[in-house]
Each structure stands twice: as structure tokens, then as C-alpha cells.
Design an enzyme around this catalytic site. Structure first.
Site, PDB file in Angstrom:
ATOM      1  N   LYS A 192      49.896  33.378  46.244  1.00 62.51           N
ATOM      2  CA  LYS A 192      49.536  34.761  45.885  1.00 62.51           C
ATOM      3  C   LYS A 192      50.171  35.723  46.891  1.00 62.51           C
ATOM      4  O   LYS A 192      50.160  35.473  48.089  1.00 62.51           O
ATOM      5  CB  LYS A 192      48.001  34.915  45.861  1.00 62.51           C
ATOM      6  CG  LYS A 192      47.320  34.139  44.723  1.00 62.51           C
ATOM      7  CD  LYS A 192      45.809  34.317  44.763  1.00 62.51           C
ATOM      8  CE  LYS A 192      45.084  33.368  43.829  1.00 62.51           C
ATOM      9  NZ  LYS A 192      44.950  33.861  42.459  1.00 62.51           N
ATOM     10  N   HIS A 250      41.394  25.416  48.244  1.00 66.44           N
ATOM     11  CA  HIS A 250      41.867  26.789  48.401  1.00 66.44           C
ATOM     12  C   HIS A 250      41.317  27.506  49.641  1.00 66.44           C
ATOM     13  O   HIS A 250      42.055  28.117  50.400  1.00 66.44           O
ATOM     14  CB  HIS A 250      41.505  27.616  47.168  1.00 66.44           C
ATOM     15  CG  HIS A 250      42.009  27.035  45.883  1.00 66.44           C
ATOM     16  ND1 HIS A 250      43.296  26.590  45.715  1.00 66.44           N
ATOM     17  CD2 HIS A 250      41.400  26.819  44.687  1.00 66.44           C
ATOM     18  CE1 HIS A 250      43.454  26.143  44.489  1.00 66.44           C
ATOM     19  NE2 HIS A 250      42.316  26.267  43.841  1.00 66.44           N
TER      20      HIS A 250
HETATM   21  C1  BG6 Z   1      41.573  26.086  40.264  1.00 62.50           C
HETATM   22  C2  BG6 Z   1      40.223  25.458  40.084  1.00 62.50           C
HETATM   23  O1  BG6 Z   1      42.314  25.383  41.222  1.00 62.50           O
HETATM   24  O2  BG6 Z   1      41.427  27.431  40.705  1.00 62.50           O
HETATM   25  C3  BG6 Z   1      39.409  26.258  39.067  1.00 62.50           C
HETATM   26  O3  BG6 Z   1      40.361  24.124  39.594  1.00 62.50           O
HETATM   27  C4  BG6 Z   1      39.359  27.722  39.494  1.00 62.50           C
HETATM   28  O4  BG6 Z   1      38.089  25.715  38.966  1.00 62.50           O
HETATM   29  C5  BG6 Z   1      40.751  28.252  39.764  1.00 62.50           C
HETATM   30  O5  BG6 Z   1      38.739  28.453  38.441  1.00 62.50           O
HETATM   31  C6  BG6 Z   1      40.697  29.647  40.342  1.00 62.50           C
HETATM   32  O6  BG6 Z   1      41.997  30.178  40.424  1.00 62.50           O
HETATM   33  P1  BG6 Z   1      42.262  31.733  40.324  1.00 62.50           P
HETATM   34  O7  BG6 Z   1      43.674  31.927  40.740  1.00 62.50           O
HETATM   35  O8  BG6 Z   1      41.995  32.087  38.893  1.00 62.50           O
HETATM   36  O9  BG6 Z   1      41.279  32.380  41.228  1.00 62.50           O
END
Ligand code: BG6
Length: 485
Positions: A192, A250
Site C-alpha cells: 500500500k 499484516h
Molecule cells: C486478507 C485477509 O489478507 O486481508 C482478509 O485474509 C482481510 O481476511 C483482508 O479481509 C484485508 O485486506 P484489505 O486490504 O481489504 O484491508
């Protein structure tokens, strides 16, 4: 083989490639990967000559035409540009399909050979494993056994293992075929724009870095609430849960960027060395500092065990034992079915040494001040929140914000979504924004006490901000979300 070339805007274009998408019929390919690859093509960031081969087990095999049709539908539904015109035609012509089972990789081999002939020369291969984690090992072994792994790089989706032993075993399987320099463990958050901007903010300016430490910062929040539920992914989610799905993958990675020491350069090695040192300094997680939650109604979702103990929410306190951060708690939170979908890092600053305005906080009970808030929703925003004097004879304080907003400040023409940026980096061989094997193993190691002795899940109402006990977890501080956006 043609090396990367350099177009006008300074972004390098990769050498010629054959990209193989395992899991080409799955949700990730439909929502992100195919639309993302088309966006890269339109932006002129795919190689001069490329082919994309979709793959899946034989029971889900598609003809080339059916794969192209699916890709068109995916781009129409989820892409930023419509699948039409010459750009689409060229992209569609580059697509083909080759099924593969561990004991029968024949159709995939034929499709890759055909794609390589069409590209000409000896193009680089890139394999993207957008498949369930249990299939990682068999695909990698098949790539090794067939020789497809030669001249190839590998993108591996998350979660990378479920604990330390499984992550080690997976690393060993992968390293038997691909050395670490060819492995790209993907975490789309790190692609991002605003995450890169954390580096720019910290290391390109003279006034943030000197205060980016325990002398000035009292606590840090990394908050990624999601409004969505599990969206029909019961099978994946039941075996995974929010800690493995979001925190290890993440949020810990973001913490690495927020907390790292200045790297000597932004090249992959120094950057990943500094991130690894942050993970090294993590205290093993204390289950007493973790709140696991489950939204009411989760157990009634289709495919969920009616007695499920899987968490759909986690909030935790992380401590880093190093000179920069000793004594500064990092609070991480993520969960499904919460009040808002946001991506926010908040640095809470220490109170001024002398309280000349004793009523400030009580005057403005909801005051949000003394904080730097990095919102990394695409396209992102950074706000400094502080107190100012209200106009008038009385010395009263009001909150104020200085805001930098990507969307209104820059032309987003060159902006890429997380996956797009990272697939491009993998084609260029740049590992800076990918997780290294020692980093991921260390995260699982620090997580072991929690994995072995998780606290019970506490219920929370959908649309709330999690179980009530999260306020005790963060006390004496307060969660910076919800704010007033
Ligand atoms: C993914 C997860 O890696 O990231 C999901 O498996 C989650 O559960 C998603 O919803 C969130 O990504 P973003 O970019 O939409 O915040």
C-alpha cells in the site's frame, strides 16, 4: 534475456516473463490478481513480452477461452479499468490455461512451453501460489520435480505456516527448490502506498525521526478494524482465525516498518535486516495481554462449528525490548464485523512536561490531540492532531488537525494497489517489501505462548469495536478509533 528497461516516469519495466497463476479459478485471482495484472498492463508496467498461464487442479480445469471469459468478468467486476479496447484485447490474447495435479503436471507443462515459445527467447518464470496453504508444499515440489522452477521466482501467499514448526517445515520445503533470493512471501499491506510513505515520512524529513522514540512517544496503535464478516470463507477462517489471518501477517509487518531503525539504504537487505531486528526484540506474547473476541452470530454462519472457539477479533499489547522502544506499548487490533473498515497507525505523544492548561482534557472530553495518525486506506492520509487556543478572551483549548491527503494532493495515475505493486516488485526481483524466512519464523516463535495458551473468546456485538475488555487492555490510553470520520 532482456533486462528491466526504464520508461519515462522512472518506473522500471521487468524483463520478459511467463507468469503462472496457481489458484486461477479462486477468489483472490478474481478479486485482485487478474484485475491487478490488467491494470499493470494498461499502465505499461508489464514486460514488453509476457504470457499469463492460469492453473488449477484438473477437476477445476478450464479451456483457454473459458479462462479468458472469467478474466474479463473479473476485471469488469473488480478492475479499475474496463476490459475493452486494444489494451484488453492484447491482455486477453496473452492468457491461457494449463491444469496441474501433483501426479499429472502435463497440461501445465505444455501451456508453459507454449507460452514461452510465444514470448520467444528464455523469459523469466514467475509462479504465484494463490492456493490454500495446505497445497503450497505439493505445488513447490511439483515445480522442482518438473524443472519448471528453473529460472523462476515464487510468490507465496499467506498465511505462511500456522506456528513455528509448520513455518520451519514450509521454509525447508521451499528452500529445497528455490533459494531465498527467489522467494517472495507476499503481504499485500506492504504494497500500500501509505506504508511506503511511513518510510518517506520518517527518513526523508528532519522533524519526525528525532521524536520517533520512547522519549517522545508514549504508545503506538496499529488498528485495522473491518466492517465485513467472514464473507462465506468459513472453511478458511475456522482453521485460521484473526490472529493468524491478520496479526501475524499484516499488523506485525506494519509494526516492523513503524518501529525499525533507519536502514543504511532502502535496498532489500538493509531494510529487511532492520525489520528482522524489530521482530528479534519482541517480547514473547503474554496471553494476559491479549483479548480474543468472536462476533455474536459467527457460530450460526454456514460452515462454522456451533461451538467454535475461533477468534474473529484480536487486540493485543506488544512490547519491544530495544533502546528505541523500551517501555512503549504497541497496541494492535483487528477484527471482523466491527464499526468501520479502517487502516490506521496512531503515534500517541507524551504530555508536555508542564501542564499549564490543566483543564484541557476535561474541557474537551473527546479531544483527539497529541497524536500523529497515519491512515493507510488507499490512497491514504496523514493527520497531526493537536490543541489550539479557542478565539476569545478565555484561555480555552480546542482540537485541531493538520492533514495531508493523498487523493487531493497528487495525481493518482501512477498509484498501484498493494498486489499490483508487489507483483511488479517480484518481477523486478526486488524483495524489499516481502517477508524473509527468518522474520516469519521469529514472529511465530514470539507468538508461541499465545498459541499454546489462548485466552477464551469473548463475544462482541456486530458493528461494535470489540469486547469491552479492550478498554482495560489499553488503559490508561484510549483507542484512537472510532474517530469522527
Ligand atoms: C486478507 C485477509 O489478507 O486481508 C482478509 O485474509 C482481510 O481476511 C483482508 O479481509 C484485508 O485486506 P484489505 O486490504 O481489504 O484491508
Amino acid at each position: 534475456m532482456a533486462g528491466p528497461s526504464q520508461p519515462e516516469n522512472g518506473t522500471p519495466v521487468p524483463e520478459d516473463h511467463v507468469i503462472v497463476l496457481f489458484g486461477a479459478t479462486g477468489d483472490l485471482a478474481r478479486r485482485k490478481l487478474l484485475p491487478g495484472l490488467f491494470h499493470l498492463a494498461k499502465a505499461g508496467l508489464l514486460p514488453a513480452r509476457y504470457r499469463i498461464v492460469g492453473s488449477a487442479p484438473s477437476q477445476a480445469a478450464l479451456s483457454d477461452d473459458d479462462f479468458r471469459k472469467r478474466a474479463r468478468e473479473a476485471v469488469a467486476e473488480f478492475g479499475r479499468s474496463k476490459p475493452e479496447g486494444a489494451a484488453w484485447q492484447e491482455f486477453e490474447d496473452a492468457l491461457s490455461f494449463g491444469a496441474a495435479d501433483p501426479d499429472d503436471p502435463g497440461p501445465l507443462l505444455a501451456a508453459v512451453q507454449e507460452a514461452e515459445r510465444a514470448v520467444g527467447g528464455s523469459p523469466r518464470r514467475l509462479f504465484h501460489l494463490a492456493v490454500p496453504p495446505k497445497a503450497f508444499a505439493s505445488v513447490v515440489e511439483m515445480l522442482g520435480a518438473t524443472g519448471l522452477a528453473d529460472n523462476a521466482r515464487l510468490i507465496v501467499e499467506k498465511p505462511f505456516g500456522t506456528d513455528l514448526p509448520s513455518a520451519r517445515a514450509l521454509n525447508a520445503t521451499i528452500h529445497a527448490v528455490f533459494d531465498e533470493s527467489r522467494v517472495f512471501r507476499i503481504d499485500h499491506f506492504l504494497g500500500k502506498e501509505s506504508v511506503d510513505n511511513i518510510l518517506a515520512l520518517r527518513f526523508a524529513n528532519g522533524f519526525f525521526e528525532p521524536i520517533w522514540n520512547r522519549d517522545h512517544i508514549s504508545h503506538v496503535q496499529i488498528d485495522v478494524p473491518e466492517k465485513i464478516g467472514i464473507e462465506g470463507r468459513a472453511q478458511f477462517f475456522e482453521g485460521t482465525g484473526t490472529f493468524r489471518d491478520m496479526i501475524v501477517t499484516h499488523l506485525f509487518q506494519l509494526m516492523g516498518f513503524v518501529a525499525m531503525e533507519p536502514p543504511t539504504t532502502l535496498a532489500a537487505k538493509p531494510l529487511r535486516d532492520e525489520k528482522a531486528k524489530v521482530f528479534e526484540s519482541m517480547r514473547p506474547l503474554d496471553p494476559a495481554h491479549v483479548v480474543r473476541g468472536q462476533y455474536e452470530g459467527y457460530r450460526d454462519e454456514q460452515g462454522v462449528d456451533p461451538r467454535s472457539d475461533t477468534e474473529t477479533f484480536v487486540a493485543l499489547r506488544v512490547e519491544l525490548e530495544n533502546w528505541r522502544w523500551a517501555g512503549v506499548p504497541f497496541f494492535l487490533r483487528s477484527g471482523k464485523s466491527l464499526g468501520q473498515g479502517r487502516h490506521v497507525v496512531t503515534l500517541g505523544f507524551r504530555e508536555p512536561a508542564l501542564r499549564m492548561f490543566p483543564l484541557a482534557a476535561r474541557d474537551v472530553p473527546e479531544a483527539r490531540s497529541n497524536e500523529l495518525v497515519i491512515d493507510f486506506d488507499d490512497p491514504g492520509r496523514i493527520a497531526a492532531r493537536f490543541l489550539v487556543k479557542d478565539p476569545g478572551p478565555a484561555m480555552r483549548l480546542s482540537e485541531a488537525e493538520m492533514v495531508f491527503d493523498y487523493a487531493s494532493s497528487f495525481n493518482a495515475m501512477y498509484a498501484l494497489e498493494g498486489y499490483e505493486r508487489l507483483i511488479l516488485d517480484a518481477m523486478l526481483g526486488d524483495q524489499s517489501l516481502f517477508t524473509r524466512s527468518d522474520g516469519i519464523e521469529r514472529l511465530w516463535e514470539a507468538s508461541t505462548p499465545l498459541l499454546e495458551d489462548p485466552p477464551p473468546v469473548e463475544p462482541y456485538a456486530p458493528g461494535s469495536w470489540g469486547p469491552e475488555s479492550i478498554d482495560r487492555l489499553i488503559a490508561p490510553y484510549r483507542w484512537s478509533l472510532p474517530d469522527r470520520r
